[in-house]
Structure formats: C-alpha cells, structure tokens
Design an enzyme around this catalytic site. Structure first.
Site, PDB file in Angstrom:
ATOM      1  N   ASP A  95      11.540   2.643  -0.894  1.00  0.00           N
ATOM      2  CA  ASP A  95      10.501   3.419  -0.751  1.00  0.00           C
ATOM      3  C   ASP A  95      10.287   3.987  -2.183  1.00  0.00           C
ATOM      4  OD1 ASP A  95       8.470   5.342   0.036  1.00  0.00           O
ATOM      5  OD2 ASP A  95       9.210   4.649   2.175  1.00  0.00           O
ATOM      6  N   HIS A 119       7.430  10.417   0.404  1.00  0.00           N
ATOM      7  CA  HIS A 119       7.549   9.458   1.600  1.00  0.00           C
ATOM      8  C   HIS A 119       8.821   9.064   2.062  1.00  0.00           C
ATOM      9  CE1 HIS A 119       6.577   5.834   3.971  1.00  0.00           C
ATOM     10  NE2 HIS A 119       5.826   6.682   4.419  1.00  0.00           N
ATOM     11  N   SER A 125       4.724   3.876   9.149  1.00  0.00           N
ATOM     12  CA  SER A 125       5.756   4.008   8.242  1.00  0.00           C
ATOM     13  C   SER A 125       6.638   5.083   8.868  1.00  0.00           C
ATOM     14  CB  SER A 125       5.382   4.051   6.798  1.00  0.00           C
ATOM     15  OG  SER A 125       4.430   5.202   6.612  1.00  0.00           O
TER      16      SER A 125
END
Lengths: 641, 213
Positions: free
Chosen positions: A170, A211, A387
């Site tokens: 990520d 994230h 996600s």
C-alpha cells in the site's frame, strides 16, 4: 476397495440422520417482528399489495395455505421502527378491507455451531473494540447481530495470528503507531516508492497516505493496550510494503512488491488494480505475472504465498472479471458487505470472487465504518471501501495459518469455499444459488462471508488437497458474428482430458479465454453454463465502456462458481449485447481451461459438523466415487466375459 | 522449466497449435512467449506437470498503457482524526484524469524513522516523533535542499526527465532519485483503491466531506 466405500457411506448416512434429529430443537423466547399476517376480505394479490403500500409496508405476499391470507413485509427502516410500525398496524387494522391482523412472533432457530452474542466472553481494553462490529456484531450502528467474521470463536480456541506475517502492499505504514509498533515486522518491510527499508508514509496536507496504516490496523493492531481497536489477528506481524506512492506505477514495483520476501511474508494484501472507472480492462504484466506464479509455486517453502485482493470499487458499473488481478486464480478476491448484510454501493461483482468480508457503505452512521488505526498515532472509525475488506480476509487467513501452517494456497481457497457462510447476506439483484455439487454461491458475495471460527477448526485437521492438474477442455477458433437481439450460443463437449495424465475430475477454477470485440465493448455480456447446469456471469454490462476497437484479446474470464463439479460434458458459452442501441461484434476464440484435481479433495477430510458444506461435499464425493467404482468393475466384468 | 528432450520427444506425436506459433514468432519472441507456447503444447498433449502454476494461465495480450488504481487518485476519504481535512473528490466518470491536487505535490521522500529494534546505525532516524508536523517539516527541508527531488507538476513527467534524473546530471546528494524500481515498463494511471467513490443513492442526506477549506 468397494466394500470400504460402502461401509463408510452408510456410517456417514447414519450419523447424518442422528445429527438432523438433534438439530431440530428450537429455542428462545418470543420477540415481535414487523412482519404481519393479514387476512383480507378479498383475496386479490394486486389489491393486497396496494393496501400494504398504502399503510407503510414494503410488500404483500399471498400465502397459499389460507383464504385471503397475506404476509405483509415491513419497509427496511431500522430507526424509530417500533413507534411507526405500531401506528401503521393500528391504521391497517381499522381499514375496511382488512378482516384480521396478526403480528408475527419471532422465535429462535438456533443454527448448529452458532452461538448467541451473549455467550461470547471476550474482554478487551481497547477503546474502539466495541465499535468493531465486523469482529463481533452485536447490532452496533443498526447492524445485524451475528453478522461478523466470527473471530471470537477463533480467538477462544487460542488462534490470534502468532507467527504469521502479513504484508500490506500500500502507501506505507505508520509503524511508530503505538497500536502497531509491537506487531511491526521491520525485517520484512520495504519501501519501493523511495527504495529504502522504511515504508513510513509520505506526508500530504490531506493526510491522503493513511490507507496502509488503516489496513495494517485491521489485521494486526495489538490487543488490550488501551489504544484504538484490535486486529483480526492481533498477535500477527504486519510488514509494510510501500509501493503505491510514486509518480507512476511500474511493472517492476508491482512484481517486486508481490515477491518481497516470500519465505517470510505469508499473506499479501492488496487494494489496488485496474482503474474502477467501468471502462478499463487490464491486468498484471509480464514481470508481475511471473512473480505471482513464482509466489504460489515457491513461496512459503513451496506451499505458496497467499494473495488477497480487493475486488474493486467500481460498483454496478464495473465487473471485476475485467480486473486481471482480482480474476486471477492465484489471488483470493474478496468483496464486501455492510453491517446489515446488504451490498455496499461500490461493490463490484464478478464470478471470480471467492468470498466476502465487511466494510462500510450507504450508511450515514459514522460508526458503520471500519474502526482501525490511523496516521500519526490516531484512530479512525471510518475506514472504507472494498479495500477495507481485503485486510480483514488477510487477518482471517492468518488465524487459519496459525491453526495449520501446512496449508497451501489452494487449501486456503478450499477452506474459504467450505467455511464461508451465507449468514444474512442479501443481494437485491443476484439470487443465491447452488452449484452442481450443492455449494451455495452468489455472484456478488462468492461463497459468503468468511467465518474465522469455522475456518480455524477445519484448518486444524485439514489434509492438503490432492495435486492440481490443468486441462484444455476445448478451443473454438472460428469467427462468429454477434448482434443485438440474438445471443450467440457455443458449446464445447469435453471429457476433461480423461485418460490423460492431466485429467481434471473435481473442479477448482475454470477459465474461459475469449477473444471478442464489438461496436461497444461495454454492452457485451458473456455467460457460461457448466455441464452440471451452473451458470456463471462472466461479464456483465458496463455502461461506461464505449471501446469499439480493442475488445477482449485472449482474455481469461474466471469463475469459481463451479467449484467441486465434474467438468465432463457440454459447456455452453452465451455471448450477446445488452443495452439500448443495436450493436455488432465478432467472437474469434473461446478456449475452455479447467483446473482442479483428479482425486476427490474432501474424501479424506475429517467431518465434525454433519451439517457443514464439507459433510455434504464429502458425502457427494463418496457417492460419486462409489458409482464410478461400480461402473468400472461392471465394465471389467463384461469385458472379461 | 522443461527439458528440451521431452518437448522434442512429443513433437511429432500431437498436433501443434499452428496459429499460436505463427503469432508468437511474428514479432519479437520473449521468454514468456516461448514458455506460454511450450506450455500450451504440453497441455494439449496431456503431459503437463501437476501442481505447478504457469504464467501462461493468466497471460493475456495486454497492450497500451496500463490503467491501475491504487495511489493518490481517489477521493472521499474521512481524513485526519476529526475528518475535518478537506477532501478532493476524484471523478469516476469522464476523462479519467484525476482531479486531485496531489499532482502538484511532487513526491518528496518521507522520513525514515527507526522502527522498534532499529537504530541510527541501520540508516534510519532515531527518536522521531510520530506526528504530521514532523513529517511535513522533514519533507519541506528536503525540498529546500534538493529542489530537483520534488517532482513538481508530475503531469509533465516524461522519459527525458526521468532519463535526466537517473543519469544524474550535476552531482547530487546521496538521497537523490536513484530508485531502480522506477525503471522498466511504466504503468500509467495506476492508483490505489483507497476509498470509495461517491454514489448518488448513498444514504447520506448532507455531504459530510467538504471539498474546500
């Protein structure tokens, strides 16, 4: 040999019978539902439906077992339900068309192996733990109690992810975060975006690069430390692979990321892939493809790296079979459900999705989001998107790997198929159906929502599935014209390479490699039906895709829906156009690729729950093997005489 | 992956997919192409080895720029601890050009604080506070000392610029852009699926995310 089968079969049958008798025991006290039994003076369905609408009910269904009897369904408005529904009911009772109204009392029907929330005795000091409805759903934020990953059961059995490392591919991880620092695997981490071993996120004014940190917390946030919440596998290690935060993506970065330390990292979680704009068809390039194949062949000491992929955020306008990462056989593609069992609006459907976990979507309530760690030592309640679903699955797989480190990448997929639950998931568009061997699936949710408790229990005693074979079942290379209004139907009859070394008898994945183009690619639809009658939607309409040139060039559409089936027989491919304007197109190739085992994968597995999918599948396999054995011996007898 | 002998031994015994061979050898022949071809032959002959997975099973003729999602290209996240950080909404429809000001941010390298168990001797920064302020200042400093490092206006990023940067030009600080991972095939529009696009029928009555300060 035959006798053996016989004896075994009867024993299973007897035990099954026993189990069924035991299971019919119903339980629990009465609660009043919003469902009404209404008796009308007239028995017309249309009028009854009209009446239901007028009085604030969703619909009326005519009941076949009485004159003028109807089932009134409530509208799905969870808030302030009781007062309004009381008013509605009183008004309804006074209506001149109504003879009688009876409130339906709800009574418990305990599912076997299913425990009520009050029985769960898990204490955590983490302040956000009670908001983590995806771990233990007690009905937080108007959710459906019991609709969760069932991690409590796995934890109680002692599985918390010890010794397992999950790589989060990520935008980096805030590895100084006090809820992550102790579970951070620095040795297995890397920063491919800036080429150093420290994947700390890049600061932007909008804190955009939060994230990876959020995903990491879902998997490995430490427990009982008074900080944020708890990870699904709270004693696992998390590795940061920073690879999404550079001016552009390269094949090298992708390939390097998914092949980073495959002997140390057990599970890779990815939330990236082709743009979800509903008009992209794309997938891994050469290096990444090779790296993925290497990962499943050689990773984890040859047992294969576990790749978990988010199925995408493109909503009903996209199809994740156009995403070569999610549709790969080597990735476990995960979709999401929201806390009341509905689909999130961004959910992308496709036949390659294996299972689902949870995320937010369509709910206003901020606590309906996913609670986890956030950048710079913070916590958040609002992690979102498909996600957010992939890391939850990675966490569940970590628990399964702790229970049985010998599981291969394929075992993990088999376990997902067998232990995922329909639970209370509902999909307005696609029905839940059973495939040819009785496994229940849904186009959007795959085989259902992952069940950590069920998975670790089965994983513990799991015997690695037999060798896998690949069979090209057939290939049509002629050119066929397609036009709106009449769907092209093609068939391939196959013996599934029977008699050859690579005979596939029990299916795992099936690929339809298709070359097709049309005046509007987005209007193309492709369905495939297996010899056992299971229809997979390989491609649904993508209204935003107006490509007229490229089409699909040897594109492998994948389905998991025919899992366990016997592939021998006739496969039917249906290609056509959907949408307002007339379109034309040409299909140039359909190659059918079958992947699976020669011997029955479940026949040697230990069955503990006789109502489980495993029990059913094993019984099925025993019967089929028996049939075939009888047939074989008859044949040999005949040939001898 | 296979011995040459076994291929030759079966060469005459089965029908080869002639069209495939022509396709493969028409242009340049990469190793993957050969592997794919051989694999196809092996499978048709029924001598494919079990257990092993082949890239041929997934390979497709993908051409042109790759469109990947998974970077700073999506909006509508609940950003920051209080969710009060403005959010730029990337549009799903239309021109596929991200409406995101991070394009103008450039990509300075973030700080490399020492994780638990590492010290400055390992090449990381000791005693780094885990705060937004520190990262911001750190990246700003970097900007001052290494203006070239901050790829402003990355829309104009092109091969010449990359070449120039990789070849180094004038001598630069050690932390300059030698990232070998940026070589090779470039995948355009690769973005992270960080958050969810906004759907009109979402059960929000008011917009909870501001798009401007």
């Amino acid at each position: 040999m035959m006798l053996d089968f016989l004896r075994y079969g009867t024993a299973v049958g007897l035990i099954l019978l026993n189990a069924m008798v035991l299971a019919t025991r119903a339980t629990e006290e009465g609660i009043f539902t919003n469902h009404l039994l209404v008796q009308l003076h007239e028995g017309e369905h249309e009028k009854a439906h009209q009446l239901a609408k007028e009085h604030g009910y969703h619909s009326a269904r005519k009941l076949p077992f009485g004159e003028g009897l109807f089932h009134f369904y409530p509208l799905e408005t969870p808030q302030k339900r009781s007062k309004r529904s009381l008013r509605n009911r009183q008004r309804l009772e006074k209506d001149h068309r109504v003879k009688n109204v009876m409130v339906q009392e709800g009574f418990g029907r305990q599912k076997r192996g299913y425990r009520s929330i009050s029985e769960i005795d898990i204490k955590m000091t983490d302040p956000l733990f009670s908001k983590q409805w995806y771990l233990i759903n007690t009905g937080q934020a108007d959710g459906t109690p019991g609709l969760d990953l069932n991690v409590a059961e796995a934890w109680e059995l002692g599985y918390t992810g010890k010794g397992i490392t999950i790589g989060i591919m990520d935008d980096g991880i805030d590895y100084l975060h006090p809820d992550l620092a102790s579970n951070y695997n620095a040795e297995a981490s890397y920063d491919f975006s800036s080429n150093d071993p420290y994947p700390y996120p890049r600061y932007t004014d909008d804190w955009f690069n939060s994230h990876g940190t959020r995903c990491a917390g879902e998997v490995s946030a430490a427990a009982n430390n008074d900080i944020c919440g708890v990870g699904v596998a709270y004693n696992s290690k998390v590795a940061g692979i920073r690879m999404l935060d550079q001016p552009f993506m390269t094949d090298i970065i992708e390939a390097s990321s998914i092949s980073h330390m495959p002997q140390v990292i057990d599970i890779y979680s990815a939330s990236w892939g082709p743009t979800d704009d509903g008009k992209t068809v794309d997938g891994p390039r050469e290096l990444t493809l090779q790296a993925m194949a290497d990962g499943v062949n050689k990773g984890r000491g040859g047992k294969g790296s576990i790749y978990v992929w988010a199925s995408g955020d493109g909503g009903s306008y996209d199809d994740c079979n156009c995403d070569g990462y999610a549709s790969s056989m080597w990735t476990i593609s995960i979709n999401s459900a929201i806390n009341d069992g509905r689909t999130a609006l961004y959910d992308e459907s496709c036949s390659s999705t294996l299972a689902s976990t949870f995320s937010n979507g369509r709910k206003r309530n901020p606590e309906a989001g996913v609670a986890t760690t956030d950048l710079y030592g913070n916590c958040t309640l609002r992690h979102s998107g498909t996600s957010a679903a992939a890391p939850e699955a990675a966490g569940v797989f970590a628990l399964a790997l702790e229970a049985n480190p010998d599981l291969t990448w394929r075992d993990m997929q088999h376990l997902s198929v067998l232990t995922s639950k329909r639970n209370q998931l509902h999909d307005e568009v696609h029905q839940w159906r059973r495939n040819g061997v009785g496994l229940e699936f849904n186009h959007l949710f795959g085989y259902g929502v992952l069940d950590a408790g069920g998975m670790v229990k089965m994983a513990k005693e799991w015997k690695t599935v037999p060798e896998r074979f690949h069979c090209v079942a057939g290939s049509l290379q002629e050119v066929h014209k397609i036009q709106s209004g009449e769907n092209l139907l093609l068939t391939i009859s196959t013996d599934s390479c029977q008699g050859k070394d690579n005979f596939v008898r029990y299916l795992e994945h099936v690929q339809a490699v298709v070359t097709v183009n049309g005046s509007r690619r987005g209007d193309l639809i492709v369905n495939m039906t297996s010899p056992m009658g299971t229809k997979s939607i390989l491609l649904s309409r993508r209204p935003r895709d107006d490509d007229a040139k490229v089409g699909f060039d040897k594109w492998p559409f994948m389905t998991t829906h025919t899992w366990g089936e016997d592939p021998r027989g006739t496969w039917v491919l249906e290609v056509g156009f959907q949408g307002g304007k007339p379109q034309r197109g040409v299909l140039k190739e359909w190659t059918l690729m079958l992947h699976g085992t020669q011997s029955a994968p479940y026949i040697d597995q230990i069955v503990r729950d006789y109502q489980s999918k495993l029990a059913m599948s094993k019984k099925e396999e025993l019967e089929e093997e028996l049939d075939e054995a009888v047939e074989r011996s008859l044949k040999s007898l005949l040939s001898k005489n | 992956m296979w011995s040459e002998d076994s291929i030759l031994a079966h060469h005459n015994s089965g029908s080869l997919p002639v069209a495939d061979i022509r396709d493969v050898f028409r242009d340049q022949v990469s190793e993957a192409d050969i592997q794919r071809l051989l694999h196809g032959v092996m499978e048709q002959l029924g001598i494919a080895r079990p257990r092993v997975e082949y890239p041929a099973h997934q390979a497709t003729n993908i051409v042109g720029p790759q469109n990947i999602q998974g970077g700073a290209h999506e909006g509508l996240q609940h950003l920051g601890p209080y969710g009060n950080i403005p959010n730029i909404v990337a549009e799903l429809t239309g021109d596929n050009i991200p409406k995101d000001f991070s394009q103008d941010h450039g990509y300075p390298d973030p700080p490399n604080p020492c994780p638990v168990g590492k010290t400055a001797a390992d090449g990381c920064l000791d005693n780094v506070p885990d705060t937004a302020e520190f990262s911001r200042e750190f990246q700003k400093q970097q900007h001052l000392f290494d203006p070239e490092h901050d790829y402003a206006a990355l829309a104009k990023w092109n091969k010449e610029l990359l070449y120039h940067k990789l070849k180094g030009g004038p001598k630069r600080s050690k932390r300059s852009v030698k990232n070998p991972y940026l070589m090779g095939q470039r995948l355009d529009n690769v973005v992270a699926k960080k958050s969810v696009p906004h759907y009109p029928d979402e059960e929000y009555t008011t917009t909870t995310l501001k798009t401007s300060t």
